[in-house]
Scaffold this motif. Structure first.
Motif, PDB file in Angstrom:
ATOM      1  N   LEU A  28     -57.113  71.630  50.830  1.00  0.00           N
ATOM      2  CA  LEU A  28     -55.814  71.650  50.164  1.00  0.00           C
ATOM      3  C   LEU A  28     -54.654  71.397  51.130  1.00  0.00           C
ATOM      4  CD1 LEU A  28     -56.351  74.675  47.727  1.00  0.00           C
ATOM      5  CD2 LEU A  28     -56.579  72.225  47.239  1.00  0.00           C
ATOM      6  N   LYS A  29     -54.961  71.368  52.412  1.00  0.00           N
ATOM      7  CA  LYS A  29     -53.924  71.067  53.420  1.00  0.00           C
ATOM      8  C   LYS A  29     -54.182  69.725  54.106  1.00  0.00           C
ATOM      9  CE  LYS A  29     -52.516  75.823  54.460  1.00  0.00           C
ATOM     10  NZ  LYS A  29     -52.143  76.773  55.534  1.00  0.00           N
ATOM     11  N   MET A  30     -55.002  68.901  53.475  1.00  0.00           N
ATOM     12  CA  MET A  30     -55.335  67.601  54.061  1.00  0.00           C
ATOM     13  C   MET A  30     -54.334  66.525  53.629  1.00  0.00           C
ATOM     14  SD  MET A  30     -58.019  67.772  56.019  1.00  0.00           S
ATOM     15  CE  MET A  30     -59.370  68.920  56.351  1.00  0.00           C
ATOM     16  N   ALA A  31     -54.014  65.649  54.584  1.00  0.00           N
ATOM     17  CA  ALA A  31     -53.278  64.417  54.300  1.00  0.00           C
ATOM     18  C   ALA A  31     -54.183  63.251  54.674  1.00  0.00           C
ATOM     19  CB  ALA A  31     -51.979  64.362  55.094  1.00  0.00           C
ATOM     20  N   PHE A  32     -53.900  62.071  54.165  1.00  0.00           N
ATOM     21  CA  PHE A  32     -54.772  60.913  54.359  1.00  0.00           C
ATOM     22  C   PHE A  32     -53.991  59.759  54.981  1.00  0.00           C
ATOM     23  CE2 PHE A  32     -56.514  63.644  51.230  1.00  0.00           C
ATOM     24  CZ  PHE A  32     -57.890  63.562  51.363  1.00  0.00           C
ATOM     25  N   ARG A  33     -54.642  59.094  55.934  1.00  0.00           N
ATOM     26  CA  ARG A  33     -53.996  57.963  56.594  1.00  0.00           C
ATOM     27  C   ARG A  33     -55.077  56.972  57.023  1.00  0.00           C
ATOM     28  NH1 ARG A  33     -52.463  61.286  62.115  1.00  0.00           N
ATOM     29  NH2 ARG A  33     -54.437  60.942  63.231  1.00  0.00           N
ATOM     30  N   GLU A  34     -54.640  55.846  57.539  1.00  0.00           N
ATOM     31  CA  GLU A  34     -55.568  54.817  58.009  1.00  0.00           C
ATOM     32  C   GLU A  34     -55.603  54.816  59.526  1.00  0.00           C
ATOM     33  OE1 GLU A  34     -55.740  50.017  57.645  1.00  0.00           O
ATOM     34  OE2 GLU A  34     -55.458  51.136  55.765  1.00  0.00           O
ATOM     35  N   GLU A  35     -56.805  54.757  60.085  1.00  0.00           N
ATOM     36  CA  GLU A  35     -56.984  54.739  61.531  1.00  0.00           C
ATOM     37  C   GLU A  35     -58.028  53.676  61.873  1.00  0.00           C
ATOM     38  OE1 GLU A  35     -55.700  56.115  65.180  1.00  0.00           O
ATOM     39  OE2 GLU A  35     -55.121  57.031  63.249  1.00  0.00           O
ATOM     40  N   ASN A  36     -57.601  52.652  62.617  1.00  0.00           N
ATOM     41  CA  ASN A  36     -58.494  51.542  62.981  1.00  0.00           C
ATOM     42  C   ASN A  36     -59.131  50.896  61.756  1.00  0.00           C
ATOM     43  OD1 ASN A  36     -58.046  51.966  65.779  1.00  0.00           O
ATOM     44  ND2 ASN A  36     -59.613  53.587  65.797  1.00  0.00           N
ATOM     45  N   GLY A  37     -58.317  50.759  60.725  1.00  0.00           N
ATOM     46  CA  GLY A  37     -58.778  50.084  59.506  1.00  0.00           C
ATOM     47  C   GLY A  37     -59.591  50.948  58.567  1.00  0.00           C
ATOM     48  N   GLN A  38     -59.799  52.216  58.897  1.00  0.00           N
ATOM     49  CA  GLN A  38     -60.592  53.109  58.059  1.00  0.00           C
ATOM     50  C   GLN A  38     -59.769  54.324  57.636  1.00  0.00           C
ATOM     51  OE1 GLN A  38     -63.735  52.679  56.834  1.00  0.00           O
ATOM     52  NE2 GLN A  38     -63.610  50.615  57.720  1.00  0.00           N
ATOM     53  N   PRO A  39     -59.966  54.817  56.406  1.00  0.00           N
ATOM     54  CA  PRO A  39     -59.235  56.014  55.980  1.00  0.00           C
ATOM     55  C   PRO A  39     -59.803  57.264  56.646  1.00  0.00           C
ATOM     56  CG  PRO A  39     -60.782  55.349  54.276  1.00  0.00           C
ATOM     57  CD  PRO A  39     -60.847  54.287  55.335  1.00  0.00           C
ATOM     58  N   VAL A  40     -58.924  58.163  57.023  1.00  0.00           N
ATOM     59  CA  VAL A  40     -59.325  59.454  57.590  1.00  0.00           C
ATOM     60  C   VAL A  40     -58.464  60.536  56.952  1.00  0.00           C
ATOM     61  CG1 VAL A  40     -60.095  58.507  59.809  1.00  0.00           C
ATOM     62  CG2 VAL A  40     -57.711  59.228  59.533  1.00  0.00           C
ATOM     63  N   ARG A  81     -71.282  73.734  59.706  1.00  0.00           N
ATOM     64  CA  ARG A  81     -69.984  73.341  60.259  1.00  0.00           C
ATOM     65  C   ARG A  81     -70.192  72.173  61.217  1.00  0.00           C
ATOM     66  NH1 ARG A  81     -65.236  76.767  60.097  1.00  0.00           N
ATOM     67  NH2 ARG A  81     -65.276  77.591  57.976  1.00  0.00           N
ATOM     68  N   ALA A  82     -69.559  71.062  60.915  1.00  0.00           N
ATOM     69  CA  ALA A  82     -69.770  69.862  61.721  1.00  0.00           C
ATOM     70  C   ALA A  82     -68.893  69.851  62.953  1.00  0.00           C
ATOM     71  CB  ALA A  82     -69.507  68.618  60.884  1.00  0.00           C
ATOM     72  N   SER A  83     -67.646  70.284  62.807  1.00  0.00           N
ATOM     73  CA  SER A  83     -66.706  70.217  63.920  1.00  0.00           C
ATOM     74  C   SER A  83     -65.475  71.043  63.587  1.00  0.00           C
ATOM     75  CB  SER A  83     -66.309  68.765  64.184  1.00  0.00           C
ATOM     76  OG  SER A  83     -65.268  68.688  65.125  1.00  0.00           O
ATOM     77  N   GLU A  84     -64.839  71.565  64.606  1.00  0.00           N
ATOM     78  CA  GLU A  84     -63.575  72.275  64.423  1.00  0.00           C
ATOM     79  C   GLU A  84     -62.391  71.333  64.601  1.00  0.00           C
ATOM     80  OE1 GLU A  84     -63.107  75.334  63.354  1.00  0.00           O
ATOM     81  OE2 GLU A  84     -65.286  75.578  63.176  1.00  0.00           O
ATOM     82  N   ASN A  85     -62.690  70.052  64.787  1.00  0.00           N
ATOM     83  CA  ASN A  85     -61.636  69.061  64.962  1.00  0.00           C
ATOM     84  C   ASN A  85     -60.773  68.982  63.690  1.00  0.00           C
ATOM     85  OD1 ASN A  85     -60.127  66.919  65.947  1.00  0.00           O
ATOM     86  ND2 ASN A  85     -61.576  65.386  65.175  1.00  0.00           N
ATOM     87  N   THR A  86     -59.481  68.755  63.846  1.00  0.00           N
ATOM     88  CA  THR A  86     -58.581  68.691  62.688  1.00  0.00           C
ATOM     89  C   THR A  86     -58.012  67.292  62.465  1.00  0.00           C
ATOM     90  OG1 THR A  86     -56.701  69.350  64.059  1.00  0.00           O
ATOM     91  CG2 THR A  86     -57.923  71.115  62.936  1.00  0.00           C
ATOM     92  N   ASP A  87     -58.326  66.345  63.361  1.00  0.00           N
ATOM     93  CA  ASP A  87     -57.800  64.979  63.245  1.00  0.00           C
ATOM     94  C   ASP A  87     -58.918  63.994  62.925  1.00  0.00           C
ATOM     95  OD1 ASP A  87     -55.190  65.664  63.776  1.00  0.00           O
ATOM     96  OD2 ASP A  87     -55.453  65.508  65.952  1.00  0.00           O
TER      97      ASP A  87
END
Length: 546
Positions: free
Chosen positions: A90-102, A29-35
């Motif tokens: 299955l609950k992930m959405a994708f967006r761009e942050e500082n020019g990179q996809p997250v 497990r790398a992180s519990e972060n969700t953003d």
């Protein structure tokens, strides 16, 4: 992806073992972060392709299940909810942050199964309408910024007959994931329906942990040896497969497609497997070598590059994880028409085993490292894909439901041509998916016939040179030998062609009979010249039949 050759598998596993223990550190497990979570290399490629071609559906994955029996809709919906909670991808959405996809986790995202009641439709029309609805669902694009990237529809044909349609974007899913999804769906359905059983054990890792781990391995140089293999294998100019197209290639690649399915009978499959065993190969290797031989016969090119997908589930900790793990391997083979099929098969075997043992380099990273010049009209590195699907998807978990898979087509194609061969009882089905902006169905139908005939020729005489293996079908041979050579014409009572010529002279004396670059002669002029020549020959003593 098929690889049942034990010796070959042992060779691949041994190579992996010798690469060093650091490569096999457990994924944690790398992180519990969700953003702002990282994407895997494969996800990044799909993100950028989606940005280039918004509202495209070429990366929609889909399946349709016919469910016969007393279906409990509430239990089915609850089972979908459990899977959504279990696999965070299955609950992930994708967006761009500082020019990179997250990717961003959306805990409140739900998969609401749409119910469509077709019981009021005339009985003979219900299934046709249901399949049309399924096709439209499969052809509907996703917005990567909105979770979930998964849809489910339940089509009711009768009280005890339903069709479950599932459509999902490839960025969160792959073919292997369908097997996991359906297995867990049947487990939870039976648990909720019967009130017995337990929830599945919580997953120790999630897909984003794999994405972290994958990036870390590259940063630490653990895949450098594998990367060097591919750089050597694909050194020099990568040939573009020049298939004979029916239409001019558009300047910008399109993804409009269709599918043609052909059958390979069980008796031929047995012979192909026997040949594979004799040559210490697999059925996959034999079928791929035959496909490469066919592409050579179509193009005349002696350097053939074909892509093939691999599940890339070579670690125990990701076997039961839903997500996009599939990798595309680039299979390059150099041979000529003088190469025997057995020699070609042995070369394909070596290439396949080497590719398996170097499968950890993502295709997307390979394109980047090779500095492939982007051609907007075609895919990089390869334009033709070959696969053999032998992963069995179990639908036997339902106790009161009989489930079966229905084929649907969303009308798209990711490549110029893709041949996907799958098990069908004791035989095989060959799905030829093709770009309809490049190729016509008649062309693909002929190609399917040529492939089947080539397989027949191979099992009969595998030692023959590739150029000498027959690809013409029985119907084509009949046409060539009989129809095209049937040139008889009924001219009535005219005994020979000279009389026919004289008749034409009388009817149309001033019409042009022969022409060259310098001048032309009418029938009257040609007749006059022929008579002068005949009279000259007679004067010299030439007689009939001399």
């Amino acid at each position: 992806m098929e690889n049942s050759d034990i010796a070959g598998l042992a060779e691949v596993i041994e190579k992996h073992k010798n690469k060093g223990s650091k490569e096999h550190d457990a994924i944690v497990r790398a992180s519990e972060n969700t953003d702002n979570l990282p994407l895997s290399f494969s996800q990044k490629r799909l993100w950028f392709l989606d940005r280039l071609s918004e509202k495209s559906t070429q990366y929609n994955l889909y399946t349709a299940l016919k469910l016969r029996g007393n279906l409990d809709r509430k239990s089915l919906q609850k089972s979908l909810d459990e899977i959504m909670d279990r696999h965070r991808i299955l609950k992930m959405a994708f967006r761009e942050e500082n020019g990179q996809p997250v990717q961003v986790y959306n805990p409140e995202a739900k998969l609401d199964m749409v119910f469509v009641d077709l019981r009021q439709v005339p009985e003979e029309e219900r299934e046709r309408q249901a399949l049309e609805i399924a096709r439209k669902e499969a052809a509907k694009p996703f917005e990567l910024g909105k979770a979930p990237l998964l849809r489910a529809s339940l089509l009711c044909l009768d009280n005890d007959e339903h069709i479950l349609v599932m459509v999902v974007h490839h960025i969160v899913f792959d073919g292997w994931s369908f097997g996991i999804f359906l297995k867990e769906m049947t487990h939870y359905y039976e648990m909720f329906r019967s009130g017995k059983g337990q929830k599945l054990e919580e997953l120790s890792i999630q897909y984003t942990d794999y994405a972290y781990w994958q990036a870390k391995r590259f940063d630490e140089g653990l895949v450098n040896n594998q990367l060097e293999y591919w750089k050597n294998k694909l050194s020099g100019d990568i040939p573009v497969l020049d298939l004979p197209l029916d239409k001019q290639r558009p300047a910008i690649q399109t993804y409009n497609g269709a599918k043609f399915t052909a059958s390979i009978p069980s008796d031929l499959v047995k012979k192909l497997k026997k040949l594979a065993g004799k040559e210490k190969s697999t059925l996959f290797m034999v079928l791929l070598a035959a496909f490469k031989a066919l592409l050579y016969r179509y193009t005349g090119q002696e350097d053939i590059v074909v892509g093939t997908p691999i599940a890339n589930r070579n670690r125990k900790d990701i076997e039961n994880l839903i997500g996009f793990f599939t990798n595309n391997l680039v299979m390059r083979t150099r041979f000529s028409g003088k190469t025997s099929f057995l020699e070609l098969l042995r070369q394909v075997r070596r290439t396949t085993l080497d590719a398996y043992s170097n499968q950890d380099v993502p295709f997307e990273k390979l394109v980047e490292e090779l500095h492939v010049e982007r051609d907007m009209s075609r895919n990089p590195l390869f334009q033709v894909l070959f696969s053999l699907q032998n992963t069995h998807i179990s639908l036997e978990g339902f106790s009161e439901i009989n489930a079966s898979i229905i084929g649907i087509d969303n009308g798209s194609a990711r490549f110029d041509l893709a041949l996907d061969i799958r098990e069908a009882g004791d035989g095989l089905k060959a799905d030829f998916e093709y770009n309809t902006d490049l190729l016509n169905q008649d062309t693909i139908k002929r190609m399917a016939g040529h492939y089947r005939q080539l397989l027949d020729s191979i099992v009969q005489s595998p030692e023959k040179e590739v150029d000498m293996l027959s690809i013409l079908t029985r119907e084509e041979k009949t046409t060539m030998l009989n129809t095209w050579n049937s040139t008889e014409v009924d001219y009535g009572d005219i005994p020979c062609w000279t009389k026919l010529f004289e008749e034409q002279v009388k009817k149309k004396p001033h019409r042009v009979a022969v022409r060259d670059k310098e001048r032309c002669l009418t029938y009257a002029e040609l007749n006059s010249s022929a008579n002068r020549l005949a009279n000259y020959l007679i004067s010299k003593g030439v007689v009939l039949k001399q």
